[in-house]
Write an enzyme that holds these catalytic residues in place. Structure first.
Site: not given
Ligand code: SF4
Length: 348
Positions: A91, A337
């Site tokens: 990704e 994150c």
């Protein structure tokens, strides 16, 4: 095996095609057309069709396959799912810079590996395990594909997606170089950031090679016992060795070193954590980059507003260094994150 143009710096494009009669000027035109538009340069007065016919036989333009894209309705972060050379998928995230609406641009968070071997406890990618290193072109093309899909320019790259960049050193630094070259994506070296969980030999090599990119070291705790529980890399490269490498990096660059700190309530956001950090760095000029933990399982929680304020006060008193709080957006689409793991949020 054809030469894959997106794997090559401008100089390497020239070196690998010079025997076909490609001069440096044509090498630059080839690289610019391939990186900026994903195609060969059109024939013209300066682009010989005879030489280009030979180039097409000996070289190739590799492309990632875009499998999925999802945009956060909450903050505009976009997550892209790609497949490259094999079956493994990975990704990348397009981060909108929200603070200057009149001058919109993006930063792309690039994956350097499919999965990750580092096993950080607060990171979904770490729970996937390691699949493989990505080739330089697979990193370059994450940025190219996202740029082609975007209305505004990509002006920054962060190697903070899946994987530990310094365990795929050659390919990551090659990709960074291609992305920064004028005929590549022309992104300033200062706008390219490479993040590491603390791979000491990689930091030392980066320092010795005087690379023009920014390095961010994920510290997250100044207590070796806590850090080892959160980041198993501490066993291989203990904190004192890591800090020695960080000091050497600072001595070469003379810049403040950015240390990332994934904040976990009750674990590393107490006054004693601020004190321990100050003792660890002993005046080394740093910038502390605070990031909220993103743990869908709920095992780790970010600090509350009050805890965060108290931690920042403690940092002001004990550390006295610049502290920034990085907005980690795209939580609703698993793009924040620590959330890249080829997963989607469960339907509610
Ligand atoms: Fe790997 Fe980075 Fe996740 Fe740690 S935080 S497991 S280094 S991707």
């Amino acid at each position: 095996m054809p030469a894959l143009i997106k794997n090559l710096t401008t100089e390497q494009v020239h070196e690998s095609l010079a025997h076909l009669g490609v001069k440096p000027r044509l090498a630059r035109q080839i690289q610019a057309a391939v990186i900026k538009r994903g195609e060969w340069p059109p024939d013209g007065p300066e682009v010989s069709s005879r030489i280009m016919a030979k180039v097409r036989q000996e070289a190739a333009i590799p492309h990632l396959t875009l499998l999925d894209k999802v945009v956060s309705p909450a903050d505009g972060f976009a997550k892209y799912l790609f497949r490259g050379e094999g079956d493994d998928v990975f990704e990348a995230v397009r981060i909108p810079l929200l603070h200057r609406p009149e001058d919109q641009k993006y930063v792309v968070c690039v994956s350097s590996q499919a999965g990750c071997a580092m096993g950080c406890a607060f990171c979904l990618t770490g729970q996937m395990g390691f699949r493989r290193n990505l080739a330089a072109w697979e990193m370059v093309d994450q940025a190219c594909k996202i740029q082609a899909d975007s209305a505004h320019p990509v002006r920054g790259i962060v190697f903070m997606g899946m994987g530990e960049p310094l365990l795929n050193y050659e390919a990551v630094l090659c990709a960074a170089r291609i992305l920064s070259e004028p005929c590549g994506m022309a992104i300033s070296g200062k706008a390219i950031t490479i993040s590491t969980a603390g791979i000491v030999p990689g930091i030392r090599r980066f320092t010795a090679e005087r690379r023009p990119y920014k390095l961010v070291i994920s510290l997250t705790s100044a207590d070796p016992v806590v850090r080892q529980e959160l980041m198993p890399v501490e066993k291989t490269y203990p904190m004192n060795e890591l800090m020695q490498a960080v000091r050497e990096y600072h001595e070469f660059t003379r810049q403040r070193v950015t240390l990332a700190w994934t904040m976990i309530a009750g674990v590393n956001t107490r006054e004693q954590d601020a004190k321990q950090l100050a003792e660890l760095i002993q005046g080394l000029p740093i910038i502390l980059d605070l990031i909220d933990v993103n743990d869908p399982s709920g095992r780790f929680k970010p600090p509350s507003r009050e805890e965060l304020d108290a931690f920042r006060d403690a940092l002001r008193v004990h550390l006295g260094m610049p502290v920034i709080r990085r907005y980690s957006g795209g939580q609703d689409i698993y793009a924040a994150c620590g959330m890249l793991a080829v997963r989607k949020p469960e339907a509610s």
